[in-house]
Write a protein that holds these residues in place. Structure first.
Motif, short mmCIF file in Angstrom:
data_model
loop_
_atom_site.label_atom_id
_atom_site.label_comp_id
_atom_site.label_asym_id
_atom_site.label_seq_id
_atom_site.Cartn_x
_atom_site.Cartn_y
_atom_site.Cartn_z
N ASN A 124 2.22 16.78 -11.80
CA ASN A 124 3.40 17.25 -12.70
C ASN A 124 4.86 16.62 -12.31
O ASN A 124 5.74 16.68 -13.01
N TYR A 125 4.77 15.83 -11.23
CA TYR A 125 5.94 15.29 -10.75
C TYR A 125 5.71 13.71 -11.18
O TYR A 125 5.15 13.15 -10.77
N ARG A 126 7.17 13.23 -11.41
CA ARG A 126 7.27 11.94 -11.93
C ARG A 126 8.39 11.11 -10.87
O ARG A 126 9.62 11.82 -11.08
N PHE A 127 7.91 10.17 -10.07
CA PHE A 127 8.82 9.64 -9.29
C PHE A 127 9.74 8.68 -10.05
O PHE A 127 8.97 7.69 -10.83
N SER A 128 10.73 8.64 -9.58
CA SER A 128 11.78 7.38 -10.36
C SER A 128 12.22 6.25 -9.34
O SER A 128 12.80 5.47 -9.69
N GLY A 129 11.95 6.57 -8.07
CA GLY A 129 12.15 5.63 -6.89
C GLY A 129 11.87 6.11 -5.78
O GLY A 129 11.49 7.29 -5.50
N LEU A 130 12.09 5.19 -4.51
CA LEU A 130 11.72 5.76 -3.38
C LEU A 130 12.88 6.87 -2.89
O LEU A 130 12.34 7.83 -2.14
N ILE A 131 13.85 6.79 -3.35
CA ILE A 131 14.64 7.86 -2.88
C ILE A 131 14.20 9.55 -3.54
O ILE A 131 14.37 10.40 -2.97
N SER A 132 13.80 9.23 -4.95
CA SER A 132 13.22 10.44 -5.35
C SER A 132 12.03 10.79 -4.67
O SER A 132 11.70 12.06 -4.21
N PHE A 133 11.12 9.97 -4.11
CA PHE A 133 10.03 10.17 -3.37
C PHE A 133 10.51 10.80 -2.15
O PHE A 133 9.74 11.52 -1.53
N ALA A 134 11.52 10.25 -1.32
CA ALA A 134 12.04 10.99 -0.06
C ALA A 134 12.49 12.45 -0.35
O ALA A 134 12.08 13.23 0.37
N ARG A 135 13.24 12.45 -1.67
CA ARG A 135 13.72 13.84 -1.74
C ARG A 135 12.36 14.85 -2.06
O ARG A 135 12.53 16.13 -1.66
N ARG A 165 0.81 -1.19 -0.06
CA ARG A 165 -0.02 0.01 -0.06
C ARG A 165 0.67 1.49 -0.05
O ARG A 165 0.53 2.23 -0.64
N PHE A 166 2.12 1.30 0.81
CA PHE A 166 2.87 2.38 0.80
C PHE A 166 3.48 2.68 -0.54
O PHE A 166 3.67 3.63 -1.07
N TYR A 167 3.71 1.44 -1.25
CA TYR A 167 4.43 1.68 -2.55
C TYR A 167 3.33 2.34 -3.62
O TYR A 167 3.73 3.19 -4.29
N TYR A 168 2.14 1.73 -3.52
CA TYR A 168 1.22 2.14 -4.31
C TYR A 168 1.04 3.78 -4.03
O TYR A 168 0.66 4.64 -4.94
N PHE A 169 0.73 4.14 -2.80
CA PHE A 169 0.57 5.63 -2.37
C PHE A 169 1.94 6.49 -2.95
O PHE A 169 1.67 7.48 -3.56
#
Length: 83
Positions: free
Chosen positions: A66-77, A50-54
């Motif tokens: 407008n934002y595209r995530f490329s990974g969990l580190i990108s999400f944290a940033r 569920r977190f990954y989906y979120f």
């Protein structure tokens, strides 16, 4: 490192992740085979899914299209920059 673009290799990578997860879950359960371990393991797997989906769908589709995530580190940033 070059991005993985071959559909066959992408599918194989997904299947390998699934295999690693299944093996890890079975080994954890076999280490302590009881109902409590099974329930906690199922809850952990479900909540991480569920977190990954979120992180990759809900945020991108509903919070900031407008934002595209490329990974969990990108999400944290992204989360740290938004504060």
């Amino acid at each position: 490192m070059k991005d993985l673009t071959n559909p066959t290799w992408i599918k194989l990578k997904g299947l390998l992740f699934l295999l690693i997860g299944v093996i890890a879950a079975v080994l954890v359960f076999l280490d302590s085979p009881n109902r409590k371990t099974a329930i906690l393991l199922a809850l952990a797997i479900w909540s991480f899914c569920r977190f990954y989906y979120f992180a990759f769908y809900v945020i991108e589709k509903y919070v900031d299209p407008n934002y595209r995530f490329s990974g969990l580190i990108s999400f944290a940033r992204y989360l740290l920059r938004r504060r």
